[in-house]
Motif scaffolding. Structure first.
Motif, PDB file in Angstrom:
ATOM      1  N   ALA A 110       2.342   1.548  -3.420  1.00 59.81           N
ATOM      2  CA  ALA A 110       1.324   2.008  -4.369  1.00 59.81           C
ATOM      3  C   ALA A 110       0.982   3.468  -4.119  1.00 59.81           C
ATOM      4  CB  ALA A 110       0.071   1.139  -4.261  1.00 59.81           C
ATOM      5  N   ALA A 111       0.978   3.871  -2.848  1.00 62.87           N
ATOM      6  CA  ALA A 111       0.640   5.255  -2.510  1.00 62.87           C
ATOM      7  C   ALA A 111       1.713   6.223  -2.997  1.00 62.87           C
ATOM      8  CB  ALA A 111       0.431   5.399  -1.009  1.00 62.87           C
TER       9      ALA A 111
ATOM     10  N   LEU B 191      -3.005   6.121  -4.959  1.00 61.31           N
ATOM     11  CA  LEU B 191      -4.198   5.288  -5.105  1.00 61.31           C
ATOM     12  C   LEU B 191      -5.339   6.275  -5.251  1.00 61.31           C
ATOM     13  CD1 LEU B 191      -3.739   2.570  -2.328  1.00 61.31           C
ATOM     14  CD2 LEU B 191      -3.666   2.224  -4.796  1.00 61.31           C
ATOM     15  N   ARG B 192      -6.230   6.012  -6.177  1.00 59.71           N
ATOM     16  CA  ARG B 192      -7.321   6.965  -6.433  1.00 59.71           C
ATOM     17  C   ARG B 192      -8.576   6.239  -6.889  1.00 59.71           C
ATOM     18  NH1 ARG B 192      -4.047   9.337 -11.372  1.00 59.71           N
ATOM     19  NH2 ARG B 192      -3.013  10.161  -9.574  1.00 59.71           N
TER      20      ARG B 192
ATOM     21  N   PHE C 175     -11.870   0.867  -5.501  1.00 60.32           N
ATOM     22  CA  PHE C 175     -11.814   2.247  -4.992  1.00 60.32           C
ATOM     23  C   PHE C 175     -12.948   3.027  -5.651  1.00 60.32           C
ATOM     24  CE2 PHE C 175      -8.480   5.367  -3.278  1.00 60.32           C
ATOM     25  CZ  PHE C 175      -9.407   6.374  -3.065  1.00 60.32           C
TER      26      PHE C 175
ATOM     27  N   GLU D  19      -3.992  -3.684  -3.052  1.00 57.16           N
ATOM     28  CA  GLU D  19      -3.587  -2.455  -2.368  1.00 57.16           C
ATOM     29  C   GLU D  19      -4.806  -1.657  -1.931  1.00 57.16           C
ATOM     30  OE1 GLU D  19      -2.350  -3.405  -5.328  1.00 57.16           O
ATOM     31  OE2 GLU D  19      -0.276  -3.879  -4.832  1.00 57.16           O
ATOM     32  N   VAL D  20      -5.811  -1.609  -2.784  1.00 60.81           N
ATOM     33  CA  VAL D  20      -7.053  -0.909  -2.439  1.00 60.81           C
ATOM     34  C   VAL D  20      -7.755  -1.637  -1.300  1.00 60.81           C
ATOM     35  CG1 VAL D  20      -9.332  -0.183  -3.271  1.00 60.81           C
ATOM     36  CG2 VAL D  20      -7.319   0.091  -4.742  1.00 60.81           C
TER      37      VAL D  20
ATOM     38  N   VAL E 244       0.853  -1.201   0.000  1.00 62.29           N
ATOM     39  CA  VAL E 244       0.000   0.000   0.000  1.00 62.29           C
ATOM     40  C   VAL E 244       0.877   1.235   0.000  1.00 62.29           C
ATOM     41  CG1 VAL E 244      -1.695   1.334   1.285  1.00 62.29           C
ATOM     42  CG2 VAL E 244      -1.929  -1.134   1.124  1.00 62.29           C
TER      43      VAL E 244
ATOM     44  N   ASP F 213      -9.244   2.790  -9.041  1.00 68.82           N
ATOM     45  CA  ASP F 213      -8.226   1.749  -8.865  1.00 68.82           C
ATOM     46  C   ASP F 213      -8.866   0.488  -8.281  1.00 68.82           C
ATOM     47  OD1 ASP F 213      -6.269   3.423  -9.837  1.00 68.82           O
ATOM     48  OD2 ASP F 213      -5.413   3.883  -7.875  1.00 68.82           O
TER      49      ASP F 213
END
Length: 128
Positions: free
Chosen positions: A56-57, A61-62, A90, A69-70, A53, A65
């Motif tokens: 990925a961040a 992350l938006r 997400f 990770e989400v 995470v 997605d």
């Protein structure tokens, strides 16, 4: 509601009483008070806030997605009391949960999970 629950000996929690953040006007049954039940957010298979995470961040992350990770983000938000079903998508609910967390953490509530939001999430989870 709180008085009636107290008089009947029924443990309830109110979001407005939480010290880590204000969670608005809702009541819920506290998981520890009901043996034999489990908090789905606390027992989900996804990690709380993993290195994946955080990695990925670093690229954000938006909304829109998908993936593990989400899901880890959603589990983290749920453990902090924000409504985010750990479905790996997400969508609008996760977006609202991210913005609510960002507001309570003193961040700009843009709904994007970058390094600052990931660090604040990790710190908030450690303080539980």
């Amino acid at each position: 509601m709180k008085q009636a629950a107290d008089e009947l000996g029924v443990p309830v929690e109110w979001g407005g009483d939480w010290r880590s953040f204000f969670d608005g006007p809702h009541f819920q049954l506290p998981w520890p008070a009901y043996p034999g039940t489990s908090n789905p957010a606390a027992t989900a298979a996804a990690p709380v806030i993993s290195e994946r995470v955080e990695k990925a961040a670093s690229s954000l992350l938006r909304a829109g997605d998908h993936g593990d990770e989400v899901r880890a983000l959603q589990v983290s938000l749920s453990r902090l009391g924000h409504e985010a079903d750990p479905d790996g998508d997400f969508g609008p609910q996760t977006y609202r949960a991210v913005r609510a967390f960002q507001k309570t953490a003193g961040l700009v509530p843009d709904g994007l999970v970058g390094p600052k939001t990931a660090r604040k999430l990790k710190a908030a989870l450690k303080s539980l």
